[in-house]
Design an enzyme around this catalytic site. Structure first.
Site, PDB file in Angstrom:
ATOM      1  N   TYR A   1     -25.304 -41.837 -47.626  1.00 29.34           N
ATOM      2  CA  TYR A   1     -24.268 -40.925 -47.132  1.00 29.34           C
ATOM      3  C   TYR A   1     -23.025 -41.699 -46.724  1.00 29.34           C
ATOM      4  CZ  TYR A   1     -21.876 -37.610 -44.050  1.00 29.34           C
ATOM      5  OH  TYR A   1     -20.939 -36.822 -43.449  1.00 29.34           O
TER       6      TYR A   1
ATOM      7  N   GLY B   1     -18.542   6.369   6.293  1.00 29.63           N
ATOM      8  CA  GLY B   1     -18.953   6.263   7.690  1.00 29.63           C
ATOM      9  C   GLY B   1     -19.852   5.082   7.998  1.00 29.63           C
TER      10      GLY B   1
END
Length: 369
Positions: free
Chosen positions: A103, A280
């Protein structure tokens, strides 16, 4: 500018094509294995620059290296020479070109062909000897350990590691593409170039980091992914998460007051959460010695009450969702938050430290004593 890309459907080619489009380069000829030789000849004839990314690194036999790397590059050089113009070329070589293997020899031969073309044509040829490029759209189980790790971990598949201590040199795809596209805006002399930064790590370290990304969905603890190699690995890992896993659920803790959800925890920058409160309802009612928090009201109306632990001094802040107003808690002041509107209150919360049950730094004290 007419840009020609060989290997346009590969990992680097896909990223380059997208970035070229973002930069306004739309006259692009993409050459792939399915393109005809004549199509490449026609494209090169009018090319202003060629990005030569095509090549092979796992052919069925050694002859494939010569054909797919050196041979194809020689053919490309012949096409370029036939134009009679000094067409610049950017070539993705490999650090393997310095090694004596099939390669590496084929990539070195490709480099030699391009350098010969550069000399005879007077063209700028840019050679990048790349090492272990990783990032989105890379191919798992091929030639990238990072891609394989990300693909398998994202799917709960096993990963085989033979030597965790094996050194690994990595370059990130965005850095590669930055270098390539930068040559279009800032032409420079040809020759050998390097992509920076190069990350020096090991196979085992990379695998451990990637496993941490997957585990964070359960622990809610994220790694430091804002810079450097962890940032690049994190983006790469997420690019391999399948669409059916794009979303995940975190625990929601509900009681008569509303819901509390932890979203994200960090190692040294605290955690992110959100909570809801019914009309509340008052939440909080405690103070901290060192811990600090930031609150952002997303929806509803909240009244934040404060009382100094020692002096009893009082303070109050009212915030409505959508104001983009941050309320901070201050050490030594008891604080609470009350939904004073008619709709559900939704509030985001950042604390500068991850909650530690063994040392919570949270002392109960009502603001309205």
């Amino acid at each position: 500018m007419h840009v020609v890309i060989t290997g346009a459907d590969g990992f680097i080619g896909k990223n380059l094509r997208v970035r070229l489009g973002e930069a306004g380069h739309h006259d692009v000829s993409s050459h792939t294995r399915n393109s005809s030789a004549q199509a490449l000849v026609d494209a090169v004839r009018d090319a202003d620059v060629v990005f030569h990314l095509a090549g092979v690194n796992r052919p069925p036999d050694e002859a494939g290296y010569e054909t797919g790397n050196a041979g194809f590059t020689r053919d490309l050089c012949a096409m370029l020479s036939a134009t009679g113009r000094p067409v610049p070329v950017v070539f993705t070589s490999s650090t393997q070109a310095a090694l004596d293997n099939p390669y590496g020899r084929s990539k070195r031969a490709a480099e030699d062909a391009l350098l010969a073309y550069a000399e005879t044509a007077g063209a700028a040829v840019h050679l990048f000897r790349l090492t272990n490029v990783f990032g989105k759209w890379s191919r798992p189980n091929y030639n990238s350990a990072v891609a394989t790790f990300c693909h398998n971990v994202a799917r709960g598949l096993p990963v085989a590691i033979h030597d965790p201590g094996a050194p690994l040199r990595l370059v990130y795809i965005d850095d590669v593409i930055d270098a390539f596209v930068g040559l279009l805006d800032r032409p420079m002399a040809g020759g050998f170039h390097e992509v920076r930064p190069v990350y020096e790590t090991t196979v085992g370290e990379v695998h451990e980091v990637i496993h941490g990304f997957a585990a964070s969905r359960g622990t809610l603890m994220t790694d430091r992914v804002g810079a450097g190699l962890p940032r690049a690995l994190h983006a790469t890992y997420l690019s391999f998460v399948p669409p059916e896993a794009f979303a995940y659920t975190v625990p929601a803790h509900g009681d008569p007051r509303g819901t509390f959800v932890e979203m994200l925890k960090t190692h040294d920058s605290g955690q992110f959460s959100y909570f809801t409160a019914h009309p509340g309802v008052t939440r909080g009612g405690h103070y901290h010695h060192t811990k600090t928090e930031k609150f952002l009201v997303v929806a509803g109306t909240a009244r934040f009450g404060f009382r100094h632990v020692v002096t009893g001094e009082r303070a109050e802040v009212t915030v409505q969702g959508g104001e983009g107003r941050i309320v901070e808690t201050v050490p030594g002041w008891a604080h609470d938050v009350t939904n004073i509107g008619g709709d559900e209150l939704v509030c985001m919360l950042w604390a500068n430290e991850v909650f530690d049950r063994a040392k919570p730094d949270t002392m109960a004290m009502k603001v309205d004593a």
